[in-house]
Motif scaffolding. Structure first.
Motif, short mmCIF file in Angstrom:
data_model
loop_
_atom_site.label_atom_id
_atom_site.label_comp_id
_atom_site.label_asym_id
_atom_site.label_seq_id
_atom_site.Cartn_x
_atom_site.Cartn_y
_atom_site.Cartn_z
N LYS A 28 0.84 -1.20 0.00
CA LYS A 28 0.00 0.00 0.00
C LYS A 28 0.88 1.25 0.00
N SER A 29 1.95 1.20 0.79
CA SER A 29 2.81 2.38 0.90
C SER A 29 3.55 2.67 -0.40
N ILE A 30 3.66 1.67 -1.29
CA ILE A 30 4.29 1.94 -2.58
C ILE A 30 3.26 1.98 -3.70
N GLY A 31 1.96 2.08 -3.34
CA GLY A 31 0.93 2.36 -4.35
C GLY A 31 0.27 1.15 -4.99
N TYR A 32 0.29 0.02 -4.28
CA TYR A 32 -0.29 -1.19 -4.87
C TYR A 32 -1.29 -1.86 -3.94
N PRO A 49 -1.74 -1.72 -9.42
CA PRO A 49 -1.61 -0.32 -8.99
C PRO A 49 -2.93 0.17 -8.38
N ASN A 50 -2.80 1.04 -7.40
CA ASN A 50 -3.98 1.64 -6.78
C ASN A 50 -4.93 2.25 -7.79
N GLU A 51 -4.38 2.80 -8.88
CA GLU A 51 -5.24 3.50 -9.83
C GLU A 51 -5.79 2.58 -10.92
N GLU A 85 1.64 -4.27 -14.44
CA GLU A 85 1.76 -2.85 -14.83
C GLU A 85 1.17 -2.56 -16.21
N ASN A 119 -11.85 8.10 -5.29
CA ASN A 119 -10.63 7.53 -5.88
C ASN A 119 -10.60 6.02 -5.81
N GLU A 120 -11.20 5.44 -4.75
CA GLU A 120 -11.11 3.99 -4.59
C GLU A 120 -12.27 3.26 -5.26
#
Lengths: 414, 414
Positions: free
Chosen positions: A237-241, A267-269, A414, B268-269
């Motif tokens: 989570k801290s690196i965006g995943y 990825p979070n997005e 990715e 966003n989520e």
């Protein structure tokens, strides 16, 4: 039109209720009323709706197989060998079959297809993959025009519920699994879900249809989910995943099939990263249509019953219109190549208890170009590697496990 | 089987190429070869593939309508009145019609359905909504079992491309629209896209099918996108949201239909928040199946041609199997209720040039309970309100516009 139901558990009850409750809605499509006249269940004392005078519980399958009035058999037994035998027997008795059994289908696909073809009856299984998501029908439609060369999906509600809950509550795998069992989201024996067999069977069915040749559960490279820990959820989570449990297959060079069931970081997005709890998503890629994704409830009484009854209506309409079933040959010679067709950066956490182990881990990872970023935090070492082939990374991990077996890793999508 | 094509633009060319290129793939499903024998185009000098001896360009539609060998007419003309006339004429000449025209369908749905029914021919329009996404077929399938009471979708590629680009590049609406026009993602006259007509027509078609009564473009409450500015994208991002341009309809109390096309904020989520660029997503909610979502390319030559040719294959198979088209009556008396069935918190930005205007805005917002959080930054005042009914908020905004017309607002979807 008379129908028999094999199995009167949760989904069976859902189907029974849906057909009896919703008759008014179906009427548009039907010339004659439909009745579930016989339900096979081990327990003869199970009761149907008291106002339903058409239906009886039977314990002897022959009463169904030899009943000439029964045109459709809905098989929702669960398990493997008995359900296989029932489906096969029903087809051989010229009955159309609707089932939700991913286990039987993925194991006996070619044989059951051939028997159904020979007897000119329909064998339908929309509910076997993705619960209420209309993926089998949609895949078959797109295949009329497209070559499909990639399938990817979050296909198991139990593991997805566990991962969502671990993320939300910063909880560990074991306690979350216990919670899932307590509220009925996981079975007492969770092996099929958390070791990937459930996903693998669904992926086998989709891949078989898409690539035109039999792919079996055992052809699929599986990796379980149980090594994941709260600290992994937090770190990614801290690196965006976000961690998801993914089934993924690819067709390369016309007949090489690569398949894998494993934890993957999205990825979070991404959309995949936001499929939560008991929902499923399935992505297919075609050479004309591009990517399509289908999202919905992957399990549950109503959604699954919806898919089963959809198949039943299809069969009824086809019989009315005297349409013949049309079975594609699934005889393409596919080479099952393991997971070497996948590659990506990897997230890896290794638990070390002393400096020797740390040095060992560093030397293994150092020997390979796979090493990228490193974080050492307490007794854990975290790596995010540069791009590496899936099977190469697997063998790297095997070497680590010789001395530091407590670890978790996931490919980064990715 | 002979086919005629009306219109030889981008999609028409895509369909021509797909049918000619992919004949080998279709062969499985076909007893006889299919040929596009006539293409209607204003320009008689347009050329088909030189090796194609079956096909000619014609400028007189009567040559198609009066050709008894032509069983299917694919109408991809664009525009409104001429295409309507062509589709109607083809149906009246007992020709099956496949079209992508959302404009014609949403305007003349009842009439064209009735003519097709009367002439026992198929009228198919999968490509009219969501480009390559198989939403029409899927919706019709689910309707056999479900009552659908909500439809929601990101249905316009142009506006979604603009919003994605504004977000990515922190750019303003006007410059992004110009970029979209330059690279062919927006038309020279972008009105239909940015004022919501394109979304509205698609929503009208889906809602008509789902709710069983005619809903027209003019029944749908629309609000354009052009007031959005880079500062809005930035501000909503900072509070965890993303702006999307949404078509949304609801059926309440059996016959009250609420419809709206407007900018909406998604968290966003959420999955909706991550549908980017030219992709579309459509969500439908049924009382048995729950929520289903369908994602894919909402436009473009190949994806749209895929949907058109899918319809063509459906018609060919139906003719082969002597299946009759089955038209649902769309005669349910629906009350069109505007947008008062929607409610939510709102994001609002108002541009003020002096303290008097600021005081006016504050007094209007203060008079109503809608006022929640306020941020004043430079010449802009930003509000996020508490929950309020959509039409009530609209009238509040009308009062603001009397003195401070430069503003943007969007409902927050939660």
């Amino acid at each position: 039109m008379n129908i028999a139901l094999l199995g009167f558990g949760t989904i069976g009850t859902g189907v029974y209720e849906l057909i009896n409750l919703h008759k008014g809605r179906f009427a548009d499509n039907l010339d004659e009323p439909i009745y579930i006249t016989k339900i096979l269940d081990r327990d003869p004392n199970k009761k149907v709706d008291p106002s339903d005078h058409h239906c009886e519980i039977v314990t002897d399958p022959d009463l169904i197989m030899n009943d000439p009035e029964i045109k459709i058999v809905i098989s929702l037994l669960g398990g493997m060998e008995f359900e296989y035998k029932m489906i096969k027997t029903a087809l051989e008795h010229d009955k159309n079959v609707v089932t939700a059994s991913k286990a039987v289908l993925s194991e006996y696909f070619a044989e059951l297809n051939a028997i159904a073809d020979e007897h000119h009856v329909f064998l339908r299984y929309e509910a076997a993959v993705g619960g209420g998501i209309p993926i089998i029908g949609s895949l078959n439609e797109e295949l009329k025009i497209n070559h499909i060369d990639e399938i990817m999906g979050i296909l198991n509600g139990t593991t997805n519920f566990i991962l969502s809950n671990m993320t939300e509550n910063n909880a560990d795998f074991d306690e979350t699994l216990k919670l899932a069992q307590k509220i009925g989201f996981a079975e007492a024996d969770p092996t099929a879900d958390i070791e990937g067999y459930d996903v693998s069977r669904k992926l086998a069915i989709l891949s078989t249809l898409a690539y035109g040749g039999i792919i079996r559960d055992e052809d699929i490279k599986k990796r379980g989910l149980s090594d994941v820990e709260a600290v992994d959820v937090e770190m990614v989570k801290s690196i965006g995943y976000v961690i998801k449990y993914l089934g993924h297959s690819k067709l390369l060079n016309k007949n090489q099939v690569y398949t894998t069931v494993e934890p993957v970081l999205f990825p979070n997005e991404s959309m995949m990263g936001h499929v939560d709890s008991e929902f499923n998503i399935i992505s297919i890629k075609g050479d004309v249509i591009g990517e399509l994704q289908f999202y919905g409830k992957g399990a549950g009484k109503d959604a699954t019953a919806n898919a089963v009854v959809g198949d039943v209506l299809y069969v009824i309409n086809s019989l009315k219109e005297e349409r013949n079933p049309h079975y594609k040959t699934l005889d393409k010679d596919l080479h099952k190549m393991g997971n070497s067709g996948f590659s990506g950066r990897y997230y890896l956490r290794v638990h070390v208890t002393n400096n020797d182990e740390l040095a060992y881990v560093m030397s293994v990872m150092n020997a390979d170009k796979g090493r990228g970023q490193i974080v050492v935090s307490g007794d854990d070492v975290f790596f995010t590697t540069s791009e590496i082939q899936a099977d190469v990374f697997d063998s790297l991990v095997e070497r680590l496990k010789e001395r530091t077996p407590k670890l978790f890793y996931a490919r980064i999508y990715e």
